[in-house]
Design a protein around this motif. Sequence first.
Motif, PDB file in Angstrom:
ATOM      1  N   LEU A  12       6.596 -20.293  30.709  1.00 14.94           N
ATOM      2  CA  LEU A  12       7.544 -21.112  31.471  1.00 14.94           C
ATOM      3  C   LEU A  12       8.080 -22.300  30.672  1.00 14.94           C
ATOM      4  O   LEU A  12       8.871 -23.081  31.185  1.00 14.94           O
ATOM      5  CB  LEU A  12       6.882 -21.618  32.756  1.00 14.94           C
ATOM      6  N   LYS A  14       6.525 -24.995  29.714  1.00 12.01           N
ATOM      7  CA  LYS A  14       6.018 -26.230  30.324  1.00 12.01           C
ATOM      8  C   LYS A  14       4.698 -26.570  29.657  1.00 12.01           C
ATOM      9  O   LYS A  14       4.081 -25.742  29.007  1.00 12.01           O
ATOM     10  CB  LYS A  14       5.761 -26.040  31.830  1.00 12.01           C
ATOM     11  N   VAL A  31       6.464 -17.338  40.523  1.00 13.91           N
ATOM     12  CA  VAL A  31       7.407 -17.812  39.507  1.00 13.91           C
ATOM     13  C   VAL A  31       7.373 -16.903  38.285  1.00 13.91           C
ATOM     14  O   VAL A  31       8.423 -16.531  37.738  1.00 13.91           O
ATOM     15  CB  VAL A  31       7.095 -19.281  39.123  1.00 13.91           C
ATOM     16  N   LEU A  32       6.186 -16.515  37.857  1.00 16.32           N
ATOM     17  CA  LEU A  32       6.073 -15.624  36.701  1.00 16.32           C
ATOM     18  C   LEU A  32       6.668 -14.247  36.994  1.00 16.32           C
ATOM     19  O   LEU A  32       7.320 -13.652  36.135  1.00 16.32           O
ATOM     20  CB  LEU A  32       4.616 -15.511  36.261  1.00 16.32           C
ATOM     21  N   LEU A  35      10.376 -14.633  36.829  1.00 14.38           N
ATOM     22  CA  LEU A  35      10.784 -14.748  35.430  1.00 14.38           C
ATOM     23  C   LEU A  35      10.820 -13.373  34.766  1.00 14.38           C
ATOM     24  O   LEU A  35      11.770 -13.041  34.053  1.00 14.38           O
ATOM     25  CB  LEU A  35       9.827 -15.679  34.681  1.00 14.38           C
TER      26      LEU A  35
END
Length: 99
Positions: A12, A14, A31-32, A35
Amino acid sequence: MVQFLAEAAVRLDKTQAQLEDEYYVMDLLDVLDALDRRRAQEALAELNTAIMSQTTDAEAFRRYADLLQRQAGFGGGEKAEFDEDSFERARRQLASGRG
């Protein structure tokens, strides 16, 4: 868990501290996944474009590329028309030394 957060941070873009402070672990999985889906969609679009460029006629591929450019927000404006009167006026001014 530490290994998972480290890998998620890399994927990500981050820091691990950002993930720990700004995300819930359960959200990270979603989120992954999102993505991964987005990257797969981009890869399929690139593959589609590569295949189309080799298998379609030039005009159909140009229309497809124009459509993608409009969807991406590039171009789409009206083409400027050549103004022959203004061109001739500027040429005469340059020729007379007034330009």
